[in-house]
Design a protein around this motif. Structure first.
Motif, PDB file in Angstrom:
ATOM      1  N   GLU A 211       0.814  -1.205   0.000  1.00  0.00           N
ATOM      2  CA  GLU A 211       0.000   0.000   0.000  1.00  0.00           C
ATOM      3  C   GLU A 211       0.850   1.259   0.000  1.00  0.00           C
ATOM      4  OE1 GLU A 211      -0.466  -2.595   1.910  1.00  0.00           O
ATOM      5  OE2 GLU A 211      -2.342  -3.376   1.082  1.00  0.00           O
ATOM      6  N   GLU A 212       2.076   1.160   0.486  1.00  0.00           N
ATOM      7  CA  GLU A 212       2.968   2.322   0.552  1.00  0.00           C
ATOM      8  C   GLU A 212       3.718   2.552  -0.743  1.00  0.00           C
ATOM      9  OE1 GLU A 212       5.125   2.754   4.482  1.00  0.00           O
ATOM     10  OE2 GLU A 212       4.493   0.653   4.614  1.00  0.00           O
ATOM     11  N   ARG A 213       3.574   1.684  -1.704  1.00  0.00           N
ATOM     12  CA  ARG A 213       4.302   1.791  -2.960  1.00  0.00           C
ATOM     13  C   ARG A 213       3.441   2.409  -4.060  1.00  0.00           C
ATOM     14  NH1 ARG A 213       8.839  -1.656  -3.042  1.00  0.00           N
ATOM     15  NH2 ARG A 213       8.945  -3.114  -1.298  1.00  0.00           N
ATOM     16  N   VAL A 214       4.095   3.140  -4.978  1.00  0.00           N
ATOM     17  CA  VAL A 214       3.434   3.622  -6.183  1.00  0.00           C
ATOM     18  C   VAL A 214       3.350   2.452  -7.157  1.00  0.00           C
ATOM     19  CG1 VAL A 214       3.638   5.193  -8.156  1.00  0.00           C
ATOM     20  CG2 VAL A 214       4.275   5.976  -5.859  1.00  0.00           C
ATOM     21  N   PRO A 215       2.193   2.230  -7.789  1.00  0.00           N
ATOM     22  CA  PRO A 215       2.068   1.112  -8.731  1.00  0.00           C
ATOM     23  C   PRO A 215       3.109   1.186  -9.844  1.00  0.00           C
ATOM     24  CG  PRO A 215      -0.085   2.020  -8.205  1.00  0.00           C
ATOM     25  CD  PRO A 215       0.921   2.935  -7.589  1.00  0.00           C
ATOM     26  N   PHE A 216       3.537   0.016 -10.312  1.00  0.00           N
ATOM     27  CA  PHE A 216       4.586  -0.070 -11.320  1.00  0.00           C
ATOM     28  C   PHE A 216       4.211   0.692 -12.587  1.00  0.00           C
ATOM     29  CE2 PHE A 216       6.541  -2.323 -14.935  1.00  0.00           C
ATOM     30  CZ  PHE A 216       7.876  -2.156 -14.610  1.00  0.00           C
ATOM     31  N   LYS A 217       2.969   0.551 -13.056  1.00  0.00           N
ATOM     32  CA  LYS A 217       2.548   1.224 -14.285  1.00  0.00           C
ATOM     33  C   LYS A 217       2.614   2.739 -14.139  1.00  0.00           C
ATOM     34  CE  LYS A 217      -0.457  -2.417 -16.109  1.00  0.00           C
ATOM     35  NZ  LYS A 217      -1.829  -2.777 -16.543  1.00  0.00           N
ATOM     36  N   GLN A 218       2.243   3.232 -12.958  1.00  0.00           N
ATOM     37  CA  GLN A 218       2.303   4.676 -12.716  1.00  0.00           C
ATOM     38  C   GLN A 218       3.750   5.156 -12.704  1.00  0.00           C
ATOM     39  OE1 GLN A 218       0.047   6.028  -9.314  1.00  0.00           O
ATOM     40  NE2 GLN A 218       1.200   7.955  -9.173  1.00  0.00           N
ATOM     41  N   LEU A 219       4.620   4.358 -12.135  1.00  0.00           N
ATOM     42  CA  LEU A 219       6.044   4.709 -12.081  1.00  0.00           C
ATOM     43  C   LEU A 219       6.629   4.780 -13.488  1.00  0.00           C
ATOM     44  CD1 LEU A 219       8.182   5.176  -9.823  1.00  0.00           C
ATOM     45  CD2 LEU A 219       8.842   2.789 -10.123  1.00  0.00           C
ATOM     46  N   MET A 220       6.198   3.866 -14.363  1.00  0.00           N
ATOM     47  CA  MET A 220       6.728   3.829 -15.727  1.00  0.00           C
ATOM     48  C   MET A 220       6.269   5.020 -16.561  1.00  0.00           C
ATOM     49  SD  MET A 220       8.610   1.247 -15.540  1.00  0.00           S
ATOM     50  CE  MET A 220       8.693   1.595 -13.781  1.00  0.00           C
ATOM     51  N   ARG A 221       5.215   5.693 -16.136  1.00  0.00           N
ATOM     52  CA  ARG A 221       4.728   6.861 -16.885  1.00  0.00           C
ATOM     53  C   ARG A 221       5.511   8.127 -16.567  1.00  0.00           C
ATOM     54  NH1 ARG A 221      -0.559   4.406 -16.122  1.00  0.00           N
ATOM     55  NH2 ARG A 221      -0.898   5.630 -14.220  1.00  0.00           N
ATOM     56  N   ASP A 222       6.432   8.051 -15.628  1.00  0.00           N
ATOM     57  CA  ASP A 222       7.246   9.213 -15.274  1.00  0.00           C
ATOM     58  C   ASP A 222       8.382   9.349 -16.292  1.00  0.00           C
ATOM     59  OD1 ASP A 222       8.664  11.256 -14.162  1.00  0.00           O
ATOM     60  OD2 ASP A 222       9.151  10.234 -12.288  1.00  0.00           O
ATOM     61  N   PRO A 223       8.382  10.401 -17.129  1.00  0.00           N
ATOM     62  CA  PRO A 223       9.440  10.541 -18.145  1.00  0.00           C
ATOM     63  C   PRO A 223      10.829  10.718 -17.544  1.00  0.00           C
ATOM     64  CG  PRO A 223       8.100  12.531 -18.028  1.00  0.00           C
ATOM     65  CD  PRO A 223       7.401  11.494 -17.202  1.00  0.00           C
ATOM     66  N   VAL A 224      10.905  11.205 -16.304  1.00  0.00           N
ATOM     67  CA  VAL A 224      12.201  11.396 -15.648  1.00  0.00           C
ATOM     68  C   VAL A 224      12.913  10.061 -15.487  1.00  0.00           C
ATOM     69  CG1 VAL A 224      13.369  12.164 -13.532  1.00  0.00           C
ATOM     70  CG2 VAL A 224      11.450  13.483 -14.462  1.00  0.00           C
ATOM     71  N   LEU A 225      12.149   9.011 -15.183  1.00  0.00           N
ATOM     72  CA  LEU A 225      12.749   7.687 -15.018  1.00  0.00           C
ATOM     73  C   LEU A 225      13.339   7.192 -16.333  1.00  0.00           C
ATOM     74  CD1 LEU A 225      13.215   5.480 -12.908  1.00  0.00           C
ATOM     75  CD2 LEU A 225      11.075   4.416 -13.634  1.00  0.00           C
ATOM     76  N   TRP A 226      12.688   7.517 -17.441  1.00  0.00           N
ATOM     77  CA  TRP A 226      13.208   7.112 -18.747  1.00  0.00           C
ATOM     78  C   TRP A 226      14.482   7.878 -19.095  1.00  0.00           C
ATOM     79  CZ3 TRP A 226      11.630   2.932 -21.325  1.00  0.00           C
ATOM     80  CH2 TRP A 226      10.411   2.366 -20.952  1.00  0.00           C
ATOM     81  N   PHE A 227      14.548   9.134 -18.666  1.00  0.00           N
ATOM     82  CA  PHE A 227      15.796   9.881 -18.844  1.00  0.00           C
ATOM     83  C   PHE A 227      16.921   9.228 -18.037  1.00  0.00           C
ATOM     84  CE2 PHE A 227      13.437  13.505 -20.623  1.00  0.00           C
ATOM     85  CZ  PHE A 227      14.341  13.958 -21.567  1.00  0.00           C
ATOM     86  N   MET A 228      16.597   8.747 -16.849  1.00  0.00           N
ATOM     87  CA  MET A 228      17.603   8.057 -16.043  1.00  0.00           C
ATOM     88  C   MET A 228      18.107   6.798 -16.756  1.00  0.00           C
ATOM     89  SD  MET A 228      18.391   9.537 -13.151  1.00  0.00           S
ATOM     90  CE  MET A 228      18.370  11.087 -14.078  1.00  0.00           C
ATOM     91  N   VAL A 229      17.194   6.118 -17.441  1.00  0.00           N
ATOM     92  CA  VAL A 229      17.580   4.930 -18.206  1.00  0.00           C
ATOM     93  C   VAL A 229      18.587   5.297 -19.288  1.00  0.00           C
ATOM     94  CG1 VAL A 229      16.768   3.193 -19.844  1.00  0.00           C
ATOM     95  CG2 VAL A 229      15.457   3.653 -17.768  1.00  0.00           C
ATOM     96  N   LEU A 230      18.299   6.366 -20.029  1.00  0.00           N
ATOM     97  CA  LEU A 230      19.182   6.791 -21.115  1.00  0.00           C
ATOM     98  C   LEU A 230      20.536   7.260 -20.587  1.00  0.00           C
ATOM     99  CD1 LEU A 230      16.561   8.739 -23.266  1.00  0.00           C
ATOM    100  CD2 LEU A 230      17.645   6.568 -23.856  1.00  0.00           C
ATOM    101  N   ILE A 231      20.508   8.080 -19.542  1.00  0.00           N
ATOM    102  CA  ILE A 231      21.747   8.604 -18.960  1.00  0.00           C
ATOM    103  C   ILE A 231      22.605   7.466 -18.422  1.00  0.00           C
ATOM    104  CG2 ILE A 231      22.676   9.978 -17.042  1.00  0.00           C
ATOM    105  CD1 ILE A 231      20.165  11.800 -17.406  1.00  0.00           C
ATOM    106  N   LEU A 232      21.978   6.566 -17.687  1.00  0.00           N
ATOM    107  CA  LEU A 232      22.716   5.459 -17.088  1.00  0.00           C
ATOM    108  C   LEU A 232      23.244   4.498 -18.157  1.00  0.00           C
ATOM    109  CD1 LEU A 232      23.504   4.408 -14.270  1.00  0.00           C
ATOM    110  CD2 LEU A 232      21.493   2.933 -14.351  1.00  0.00           C
TER     111      LEU A 232
END
Length: 420
Positions: A211-232
């Motif tokens: 219950e304390e976690r953000v759902p995985f699908k919602q997390l994947m919609r954050d474009p910042v996380l995708w930028f982290m993927v590219l940078i990393l």
């Protein structure tokens, strides 16, 4: 009663400090073993290539397949962590590396060697996710400094690993030269030390409710996380490729002997380690986003200048380690701050996709070298040199692309006042 209460508090604090010390020891020693297992391959690769008669393209394919094993491990480690907990996953990761060392020692056929090497990268992938999750849970204060400090132990072990590997390969025991197989057995057997530490430690965060976690699908919609993927992805391709290709480059392009080439690789990792240890507080002070731009650009510039300047500028290959060292731990610190309750999911997602980039990156380096060699003459020295320069130029290009994506993300987050 008050005296007993104070005594109880003191005992609790001592216990907490002891547990924290064990956790730190597990993380630090874990990164030491991780650095060793990742970077003893530099001096060994030319001998592996000779023993199994591999060309550069086949060597690139081998490294890509191993990166695929790393990727596979990254994809399931967070799931196993939620079922088994960090403790068991960490022990399993170290155990896989220990077993792979034994298998490599007895691998006298290429299929067995490739399988053993693949197993080692499975262990590496599991370990990287486990250590990253543990760091995100423990380092709640001075996150950038502590992330870089812990990863600095990776750099320190990486500094001595090529020299230790070179020395061990020439050691004779009972009339038998260890060579690269015996070297892998001895170095990977050191995994028994963190296994003991992890077994005696306890780890936080496994009891976090869904219950304390953000759902995985919602997390994947954050474009910042995708930028982290590219940078990393681009940053780590540039980082890891050095361990696999620098010694090969120096030996074949400049006719350096193995000791000298391994020495420069160690210098790279010394710069790498010192940067993480010394410059970690800088990332907390100027911010994680700005740090990513500055350090990745610095690495790209050093690499391009080293290639352009020729042998007399070879020291810049080592200096590039100062910049590229900061990318991975800074991204981990960013994720820990932006996604405090979902760090395991965010880290797994980011590192897994990063693994895809590593597979493609290693394959492309080998392919670029072979393609350029063909253009300039496959059997000529100039063809070999131009091919190696082009392949290593791709390593610098990855660092440059990392800087570009970091800048785009910086502008985006600054507009939204979400810089970290």
């Amino acid at each position: 009663m008050r005296i007993w209460g104070i005594f109880g508090v003191e005992q609790h604090l001592k216990k907490h400090k002891r547990i924290y010390a064990m956790q730190l020891a597990t993380i630090f020693l874990g990164f030491i073993i991780f650095g060793i297992s990742e970077n003893i391959k530099g001096p060994a690769i030319p001998r592996i290539q000779f023993d199994f008669m591999l060309n550069e393209a086949q060597l690139g394919t081998l490294l890509s397949l191993n990166a695929l094993g790393y990727l596979l491990a990254c994809s399931f480690t967070a799931f196993l962590t939620r079922i088994w907990g960090i403790k068991i996953v960490s022990i399993t990761a170290f155990g896989a590396m220990l077993l792979s060392g034994v298998c490599i020692y007895f691998s006298h056929s290429y299929p067995l060697f490739a399988s053993s090497y693949f197993l080692m990268y499975i262990g590496n992938g599991m370990l990287e996710i486990a250590l990253a999750i543990l760091g995100a849970r423990i380092f709640v204060k001075n996150t950038g400094m502590m992330m870089n400090l812990s990863h600095g132990f990776y750099g320190l072990s990486s500094t001595v690993a090529p020299l230790m590997a070179t020395g061990l390969m020439s050691v004779t025991v009972f009339g038998h030269t260890l060579d690269w197989r015996g070297m892998y057995l001895i170095m990977l057997s050191l995994s028994i030390l963190p296994i003991i530490l992890a077994w005696r430690s306890s780890f936080p965060g496994d009891d976090l409710s869904q219950e304390e976690r953000v759902p995985f699908k919602q997390l994947m919609r954050d474009p910042v996380l995708w930028f982290m993927v590219l940078i990393l992805s681009f940053g780590v391709v540039s980082e890891l490729a050095v361990g696999g290709w620098l010694v090969n480059f120096l030996e074949k392009a400049y006719q350096w002997d193995t000791v000298a080439a391994s020495g420069l690789l160690s210098a790279f990792f010394l710069c790498f380690a010192l940067a993480r240890i010394v410059l970690g507080p800088v990332t907390d002070k100027i911010g994680f986003n700005l740090s990513l731009i500055i350090f990745s650009a610095f690495s790209a510039i050093c690499t391009f200048l080293a290639i352009w300047g020729g042998e007399k500028f070879a020291f810049l290959f080592a200096a590039a380690g100062i910049g590229i060292a900061m990318i991975y731990p800074t991204v981990m610190a960013f994720i820990a701050k932006r996604y405090p309750n979902e760090s395991d999911t965010a880290i797994t997602f980011t590192v897994t996709l990063m693994g895809i980039g590593c597979v493609i990156g290693n394959y492309m380096i080998g392919g670029i070298i072979e393609l350029v060699k063909q253009l300039y003459g496959a059997d000529t020295q100039i063809g070999l040199i131009r091919g190696l320069q082009a392949g290593y130029g791709f390593i610098g290009l990855c660092a440059a692309i990392c800087a570009v994506f970091s800048f785009i993300l910086y502008v985006r987050l600054k507009q939204r006042k979400e810089l970290i």
